[in-house]
Structure formats: C-alpha cells, structure tokens
Write a protein that holds these residues in place. Structure first.
Motif: not given
Length: 208
Positions: A85, A88-94, A96-97
């Motif tokens: 997490e 990839r903290c600067k990534e947004t959107g579904y 990543k999760w």
C-alpha cells in the motif's frame, strides 16, 4: 493472529531451523535470543522481504526445489499489505486495492495446494471491532474492502488468537468473540487456551 506483543513470533522459537523457512515480511528480525545463529540468508532458511511476488516465489521454490523444508513461516501478512500500500500510496482508483487483494489471495491460495508434508504458518495482526450492540469481535486485520469481503479466516481450518492471559502467553483455540477456530478433536474441550508453542499445534494437527 494477534496484537503486537502477544507472542506471535516468539511462538515459532521451537521450530527446527534445519527444516524451516522463515519469511520475515516485517523485516525486523525474530524475537528471541540467538535467532541469528539459527536463521540467516547464508543458511538458506531466512528471507527478509515484503514484496508479495518474492513471497509467492519462495513458496513455489519450497514446493518444487527446497523439499527438505517441512515448515514455512510468513511473518506477517500485514507486513506485505502495508508495504504494498505504501509503495503505491500516490496511486488512485480501484485497481490498486484490487491488486493488493489479489496478491495476498494468491499467496494464501497457493499455500493451500502445497505438498501434504509441508506446513505453512501465516502470522497476522488483528483488529477488534464493535458492533451496533457494543460487542467486541476480533479478526485478522486487512487493508482494503476487497480483502474484508474475502475473509481470510475462511481459507483456513485453524486460526489461533495469540494473547497474554494472566501473564501467560497463550493461543486461544476456539471462538470467544473472535475468528479463532480449530478442527474438532484437535484439542480437548478443556483446552480453550494452550501454550504459545507452534510445534505443539503442528503435532496436534498432523491427523487433519
């Protein structure tokens, strides 16, 4: 599973290093005196990583090549989740999760298919929630709603809750407002709590 300081890592202290692979995903070392003489990269029984791909690769090598290993410890699943997490903290959107859930699921799911003479021990942190009626319930702590929906405990026949009870470090073997569970007959009805020695647990589960 258990909160920090409840003896999760220490419960592995009696495992034979010669036949154990320890994957240290928290990267903090082990919690008993003399562990460095037992486990190291040079001895090929210790890996320090929080990358899910490396953990999965190590499991596959244990299955196919390192057949002398009888126990693999992954300590902790949360170390993998948090590190992934944060990377990839600067990534947004579904996505990543979705990727995070997939990587953890792949590790756990592969472990379930490994050879019968191998035990894989997953260590995890816990979180305790309150329901609307005010009751407490303790379960494995996960990152993201997708992993909550999967419910990691549902993938295991045995989930032990590590805790300190009256100054003694123990495993809770059956649900007591938690997701702890063990197969019928593995422990006696009076053994709701047992000493935190994973070798005793492995021995008890051999017939299952």
């Amino acid at each position: 599973m258990g909160e920090s300081g409840t003896g999760k890592t220490t419960s592995m202290r009696k495992l034979p290093p010669e036949t154990t692979l320890y994957i240290d995903c928290d990267k903090k070392g082990l919690s008993w005196k003399g562990w460095k003489a037992q486990y190291s990269e040079e001895k090929k029984n210790y890996i320090r990583t929080d990358f899910p791909s490396i953990v999965l690769s190590a499991l596959k090598k244990t299955e196919e090549k390192w057949t002398d290993k009888q126990v693999v410890v992954v300590d902790t699943l949360n170390g993998i989740m948090v590190a992934d997490e944060m990377r990839r903290c600067k990534e947004t959107g579904y996505d990543k999760w979705q990727d995070l859930a997939q990587s953890i699921y792949d590790i756990v799911d592969y472990a379930l298919t490994m050879r019968d003479n191998l035990t894989v021990v997953f260590i995890a942190h816990t979180q305790t929630d309150h329901d609307d009626a005010g009751y407490l319930f303790t379960r494995i702590k996960t990152n993201g709603k997708k992993l909550n929906k999967i419910s990691l405990e549902s993938k295991f026949n045995t989930v032990l809750l590590a805790k300190c009870s009256d100054g003694n470090y123990v495993f809770e073997t059956q649900s007591n407002f938690s997701t702890a569970k063990s197969p019928l007959g593995a422990f006696s009805e009076t053994e709701k709590e047992i000493p935190n020695d994973i070798t005793r647990v492995i021995e008890a589960l051999k017939d299952f």
